[in-house]
Design an enzyme around this catalytic site. Structure first.
Site, PDB file in Angstrom:
ATOM      1  N   HIS A   1      54.352 145.177  70.419  1.00 35.21           N
ATOM      2  CA  HIS A   1      55.061 146.460  70.410  1.00 35.21           C
ATOM      3  C   HIS A   1      54.919 147.129  69.054  1.00 35.21           C
ATOM      4  O   HIS A   1      55.061 146.485  68.010  1.00 35.21           O
ATOM      5  CB  HIS A   1      56.535 146.297  70.799  1.00 35.21           C
TER       6      HIS A   1
ATOM      7  N   ASP B   1      56.779 149.792  68.165  1.00 37.25           N
ATOM      8  CA  ASP B   1      58.056 150.357  67.714  1.00 37.25           C
ATOM      9  C   ASP B   1      58.775 149.362  66.815  1.00 37.25           C
ATOM     10  O   ASP B   1      58.573 148.147  66.921  1.00 37.25           O
ATOM     11  CB  ASP B   1      58.935 150.748  68.904  1.00 37.25           C
TER      12      ASP B   1
ATOM     13  N   ASP C   1      57.952 142.054  62.547  1.00 38.26           N
ATOM     14  CA  ASP C   1      58.372 142.409  63.919  1.00 38.26           C
ATOM     15  C   ASP C   1      57.904 143.811  64.245  1.00 38.26           C
ATOM     16  O   ASP C   1      58.665 144.753  64.095  1.00 38.26           O
ATOM     17  CB  ASP C   1      59.889 142.272  64.030  1.00 38.26           C
TER      18      ASP C   1
ATOM     19  N   GLU D   1      59.728 148.506  73.016  1.00 41.15           N
ATOM     20  CA  GLU D   1      60.201 147.135  73.257  1.00 41.15           C
ATOM     21  C   GLU D   1      61.600 146.941  72.710  1.00 41.15           C
ATOM     22  O   GLU D   1      62.429 146.256  73.305  1.00 41.15           O
ATOM     23  CB  GLU D   1      59.245 146.118  72.621  1.00 41.15           C
ATOM     24  N   GLU D   2      61.851 147.552  71.537  1.00 38.33           N
ATOM     25  CA  GLU D   2      63.156 147.336  70.900  1.00 38.33           C
ATOM     26  C   GLU D   2      64.284 148.036  71.663  1.00 38.33           C
ATOM     27  O   GLU D   2      65.453 147.826  71.370  1.00 38.33           O
ATOM     28  CB  GLU D   2      63.123 147.820  69.442  1.00 38.33           C
TER      29      GLU D   2
ATOM     30  N   GLU E   1      54.988 137.958  68.531  1.00 32.54           N
ATOM     31  CA  GLU E   1      56.282 138.253  67.910  1.00 32.54           C
ATOM     32  C   GLU E   1      56.533 137.210  66.816  1.00 32.54           C
ATOM     33  O   GLU E   1      55.945 136.121  66.842  1.00 32.54           O
ATOM     34  CB  GLU E   1      57.395 138.132  68.962  1.00 32.54           C
TER      35      GLU E   1
END
Ligand SMILES: [Zn+2]
Length: 445
Positions: A109, A111, A142, A176-177, A200
């Site tokens: 991801h 974001d 992350d 994703e977040e 991740e």
């Protein structure tokens, strides 16, 4: 030299580029939205940048913007969610094919969570900075570092002229977040593979299981009236204090959480017990008025074993609502005006068996780069669940720095960082996994 040692040496040679690419990705502000209508930031620019790198390495790249209605119907996202300015990316390096060749997907991801309060950072969160063997910046661990590692792996293989037996895919996504909408959209677009790795932050441990998440609100009604006068009898129109009426609801939720934690059926070897956590509370209208309503937001985490037949949280919702209803049974007002539940975000739990070839391959890869990987569960949630549960693609997480030396998480913190040694180790582990997982499976002995 073997192919493996060539690839590892090539990644070592590209260490500076790997750090620079991670820093470049951090430089795009891709702070996640918290509501459907929030405008996009630099998401499209980042995806085009990654697309350019992957095309130059020989991939066919598709950068696509899902339209409202393109997503699979799912309780994960609000209906009709749009993606203006938030494209998704799928890149494919075609394999040589042949019997038994398997495809492997790297998913990450783009974001990041908000960097606020920015003034508390030692350096600008969007200008990544190397200090003492670490790269600092929002999204370094992350998970822009993981994305950079996947890109550099593909570039290293291309530079060495190595074509894997099966296809190698790279999928970079938004949201994703928030609620996993980007990977959900990618799955809806047809992104799938025989297996997937989501880099991740895991400290190079192998994360095979995760809890489902359910977000909702319970609203307790009261009746307004002057707070300095006796409220009178509610049955004849008297005031009712919604904040006080919320207390038995909170007690019922805490008791249910305790029951869940003690239930032997909820003992999972890798995951924490299920939980219900009240996270925000809003009640009342004026300080001299009995509050007319009180609203409590709930963050619920649940185990794969608690999911319903379709893999979602209907049984969990039912258990919560019943526990609250029972707790209200001896209160006349609450029986006549039962607390109302609204449920919004729902993210599925998922688990890949520890005997799956992907888990074995990643454990071997991390070991080969000098780590001692553990099999772990993820207390939170990642896009691996969407791939596993809805995309027909078993997905496992392995990636760089997740914790500080004192054991506290570095993700989502002020001064987020990635250990550069972990960044390189992640790239090597991904490369080894690609060599292993795209080849035909070894015959059983
Ligand atoms: Zn993440």
């Amino acid at each position: 030299m073997t192919t493996t040692s060539h690839v590892l040496a090539e990644i070592d040679r590209r260490t500076d580029d790997l750090i620079r690419l991670t820093a470049d990705l951090v430089g795009f502000d891709t702070t996640v939205r918290g509501a459907a209508a929030e405008p996009a930031r630099d998401e499209a620019d980042l995806q085009e940048y990654v697309a350019g790198r992957l095309r130059a390495a020989g991939a066919t790249v598709d950068v696509f913007t899902p339209k409202p209605g393109d997503l699979p119907v799912s309780p994960q996202t609000p209906p009709g969610l749009g993606f203006d300015g938030r494209p998704q990316l799928i890149a494919r390096f075609p394999g040589t094919g042949g019997a038994g060749a398997r495809s492997l997907l790297f998913n990450g991801h783009i974001d990041v969570v908000s960097a606020e309060p920015r003034r508390e950072w030692t350096s600008d969160p969007f200008r990544a900075e190397v200090r003492d063997g670490r790269l600092y910046g929002r999204g370094t661990c992350d998970m822009k570092g993981g994305i950079a590692a996947a890109v550099v792996v593909a570039e290293a293989l291309a530079a060495l002229g190595i074509r894997l037996p099966g296809d190698l895919l790279i999928n970079t996504v938004t949201d994703e977040e928030w609620n996993g909408a980007g990977t959900l959209a990618s799955v809806g677009y047809g992104v799938r593979a025989d297996a997937a790795v989501v880099p991740e932050p895991t400290d190079l441990d192998v994360v095979v299981a995760q809890r489902g998440i359910l977000g909702g609100t319970v609203t307790v009604a009261g009746r307004p009236g002057h707070a300095e006068y006796p409220p009178g009898d509610w049955r004849t129109g008297g005031a009712v204090n919604a904040i006080e009426k919320t207390m038995p609801v909170l007690t019922a939720l805490r008791r249910l959480r305790e029951q869940w934690a003690e239930d032997p059926a909820h003992a999972h070897p890798l995951l924490p017990p299920p939980a219900i956590v009240p996270t925000t509370i809003k009640g009342g209208e004026w300080w001299v008025t009995y509050p007319a309503s009180c609203e409590v937001a709930l963050d619920v985490t649940y185990l794969p074993v608690q999911a319903d037949g379709g893999g979602w949280a209907s049984r969990v919702r039912h258990d919560i609502e019943r526990a609250v209803r029972e707790a209200c049974a001896d209160d006349g007002w609450l029986t006549a005006n039962p607390p109302r539940f609204t449920w919004d975000t729902e993210l599925p739990p998922a688990e890949v068996p520890s005997t799956h070839p992907l888990v074995r391959a990643l454990t071997a890869s991390a070991t080969a780069v000098g780590r001692t990987p553990r099999l772990l569960g993820e207390p939170s949630w990642t896009d691996a669940a969407t791939l596993t549960r809805l995309g027909g693609t078993p997905a496992v997480c392995i990636g760089p720095t997740a914790t500080r030396p004192d054991g506290s998480p570095t993700l989502h913190t002020i001064d987020e960082y990635i250990e550069i040694s972990d960044l390189v180790a992640t790239a090597k582990a991904l490369a080894l996994a690609a060599l292993d997982m795209t080849a035909p499976a070894a015959a059983a002995p």
